[in-house]
Motif scaffolding. Structure first.
Motif, mmCIF file in Angstrom:
data_model
loop_
_atom_site.group_PDB
_atom_site.id
_atom_site.type_symbol
_atom_site.label_atom_id
_atom_site.label_comp_id
_atom_site.label_asym_id
_atom_site.label_seq_id
_atom_site.Cartn_x
_atom_site.Cartn_y
_atom_site.Cartn_z
ATOM 1 N N GLN A 1 -23.310 -5.919 76.486
ATOM 2 C CA GLN A 1 -23.606 -7.288 76.883
ATOM 3 C C GLN A 1 -24.272 -8.065 75.749
ATOM 4 O OE1 GLN A 1 -25.788 -6.140 80.495
ATOM 5 N NE2 GLN A 1 -24.377 -7.427 81.679
ATOM 6 N N VAL A 2 -25.118 -7.384 74.987
ATOM 7 C CA VAL A 2 -25.757 -8.028 73.830
ATOM 8 C C VAL A 2 -24.698 -8.572 72.881
ATOM 9 C CG1 VAL A 2 -27.013 -7.555 71.680
ATOM 10 C CG2 VAL A 2 -27.957 -6.796 73.874
ATOM 11 N N PHE A 3 -23.729 -7.738 72.538
ATOM 12 C CA PHE A 3 -22.715 -8.161 71.569
ATOM 13 C C PHE A 3 -21.814 -9.249 72.156
ATOM 14 C CE2 PHE A 3 -23.366 -3.598 70.104
ATOM 15 C CZ PHE A 3 -24.337 -3.971 69.173
ATOM 16 N N SER A 4 -21.572 -9.185 73.464
ATOM 17 C CA SER A 4 -20.786 -10.242 74.104
ATOM 18 C C SER A 4 -21.549 -11.560 74.087
ATOM 19 C CB SER A 4 -20.444 -9.855 75.547
ATOM 20 O OG SER A 4 -19.589 -8.725 75.573
ATOM 21 N N GLN A 5 -22.843 -11.503 74.366
ATOM 22 C CA GLN A 5 -23.642 -12.729 74.325
ATOM 23 C C GLN A 5 -23.692 -13.304 72.914
ATOM 24 O OE1 GLN A 5 -28.079 -13.040 74.321
ATOM 25 N NE2 GLN A 5 -27.783 -13.843 76.396
ATOM 26 N N GLN A 6 -23.814 -12.446 71.921
ATOM 27 C CA GLN A 6 -23.873 -12.932 70.547
ATOM 28 C C GLN A 6 -22.566 -13.610 70.144
ATOM 29 O OE1 GLN A 6 -25.128 -9.537 68.243
ATOM 30 N NE2 GLN A 6 -27.270 -9.819 68.769
ATOM 31 N N LYS A 7 -21.451 -13.100 70.632
ATOM 32 C CA LYS A 7 -20.168 -13.764 70.376
ATOM 33 C C LYS A 7 -20.148 -15.136 71.060
ATOM 34 C CE LYS A 7 -15.147 -13.378 70.883
ATOM 35 N NZ LYS A 7 -15.055 -14.746 71.423
ATOM 36 N N GLU A 8 -20.676 -15.195 72.274
ATOM 37 C CA GLU A 8 -20.738 -16.481 72.978
ATOM 38 C C GLU A 8 -21.578 -17.485 72.193
ATOM 39 O OE1 GLU A 8 -23.025 -18.195 76.851
ATOM 40 O OE2 GLU A 8 -21.722 -16.475 77.243
ATOM 41 N N ASN B 1 -22.048 -22.364 68.865
ATOM 42 C CA ASN B 1 -22.448 -23.063 67.639
ATOM 43 C C ASN B 1 -21.263 -23.770 66.994
ATOM 44 O OD1 ASN B 1 -25.276 -22.692 67.522
ATOM 45 N ND2 ASN B 1 -25.031 -20.595 66.814
ATOM 46 N N ARG B 2 -20.099 -23.131 67.033
ATOM 47 C CA ARG B 2 -18.897 -23.797 66.513
ATOM 48 C C ARG B 2 -18.538 -25.004 67.377
ATOM 49 N NH1 ARG B 2 -17.465 -18.374 65.033
ATOM 50 N NH2 ARG B 2 -16.604 -17.954 67.109
ATOM 51 N N LYS B 3 -18.665 -24.856 68.683
ATOM 52 C CA LYS B 3 -18.349 -25.948 69.612
ATOM 53 C C LYS B 3 -19.281 -27.131 69.399
ATOM 54 C CE LYS B 3 -17.919 -26.748 74.631
ATOM 55 N NZ LYS B 3 -17.974 -26.071 75.959
ATOM 56 N N PHE B 4 -20.580 -26.859 69.270
ATOM 57 C CA PHE B 4 -21.542 -27.947 69.072
ATOM 58 C C PHE B 4 -21.307 -28.647 67.731
ATOM 59 C CE2 PHE B 4 -24.714 -25.427 71.890
ATOM 60 C CZ PHE B 4 -24.128 -25.936 73.032
ATOM 61 N N PHE C 1 -29.971 -19.915 68.339
ATOM 62 C CA PHE C 1 -30.334 -18.681 67.653
ATOM 63 C C PHE C 1 -30.232 -17.497 68.612
ATOM 64 C CE2 PHE C 1 -32.757 -21.761 64.972
ATOM 65 C CZ PHE C 1 -32.150 -21.448 63.755
ATOM 66 N N LYS C 2 -29.877 -16.343 68.040
ATOM 67 C CA LYS C 2 -29.694 -15.119 68.824
ATOM 68 C C LYS C 2 -30.979 -14.315 68.836
ATOM 69 C CE LYS C 2 -25.074 -14.845 66.809
ATOM 70 N NZ LYS C 2 -24.277 -14.087 65.818
#
Length: 251
Positions: free
Chosen positions: A58-65, A70-73, A83-84
């Protein structure tokens, strides 16, 4: 003295990935609407099962999100960064939740005690000191674990803990949840004397919770906290540089 308007971001917040009530995007956009420059997500780590602590996957999935957000913003034209982070449980022996190879993937780590709160002073201090000395620890969360009107904090020598933060370059949290307000404002002068920065963290679990920083600012001013020594009064780019330097292993 620090003012609410001087705060440029927020770094201790939760989302639906753990026990929060809003998504990372919803929380981040609420921070944008407040005029902040960055939002740090610090959901609970895996040992906090009562709070739906995140597994490594879940950590790695959240970091991808977060990367996607950040790209979307940026595409929308926002000068804003998510920040992660993680609120890593300080385990019984003082180690942090997750192995080093996971901890190093975060931009920052808030280390907090959430379990086995009934401790002698010696036990509490041993546990906290090991966490403070962990090179992955960026911020020491709610130092005593107190809940006002409900639960006293575990006993600690505040001077010893602040001295350890100074020696290890660890930021001390002023948890601005009105039931915590921990570290107590009366210890801010000693932290400033020792050069320890204070993070006014809302510990927000929903967008409205971001406003907790008002309480934090009020009590921080009682303790004489200056803008210069307030961690999240740093601007977005300065914060990014600080966190990158903090993660770089010492030669």
């Amino acid at each position: 003295l620090i003012t609410f308007d001087a705060l440029r971001g927020t770094v201790h917040n939760h989302s639906t990935w753990s026990d929060g009530k809003a998504t990372v995007e919803q929380m981040a956009r609420a921070a944008m609407e407040m005029g902040l420059e960055y939002f740090g997500i610090a959901d609970h780590s895996r040992s906090a099962t009562y709070a739906k602590g995140m597994s490594e996957d879940q950590v790695f999935s959240q970091q991808k999100e977060v990367d996607d957000l950040n790209r979307k913003f940026a595409a929308e034209g926002w000068n804003f960064t998510v920040f992660k982070g993680i609120e890593a449980d300080i385990l019984g022996d003082g180690s942090l939740d997750y192995a080093d190879d996971v901890l190093k993937t975060f931009d920052y780590v808030v280390a907090s005690v959430h379990s086995n709160l009934t401790m002698s002073q010696e036990r509490a201090e041993q546990r906290l000191l090991r966490a403070i000395e962990n090179p992955h620890t960026t911020i020491l969360g709610h130092l005593t674990g107190r809940l006002l009107l409900s639960r006293p904090g575990y006993p600690v020598d505040h001077r010893k803990m602040i001295d350890a933060c100074a020696a290890n370059g660890v930021v001390l949290e002023l948890n601005a949840d009105p039931y915590r307000l921990d570290v107590d404002w009366r210890w801010i002068p000693y932290a400033l004397e020792k050069g320890v920065m204070i993070a006014i963290n809302p510990d927000a679990h929903n967008p409205g919770g971001l406003q907790n920083m008002h309480y934090g600012v009020d009590v921080a001013r009682k303790g004489g906290l200056t803008r210069e020594m307030t961690f999240n009064a740093m601007g977005r780019e300065e914060m990014a540089r600080y966190l990158a330097a903090r993660r770089t292993p010492k030669a």
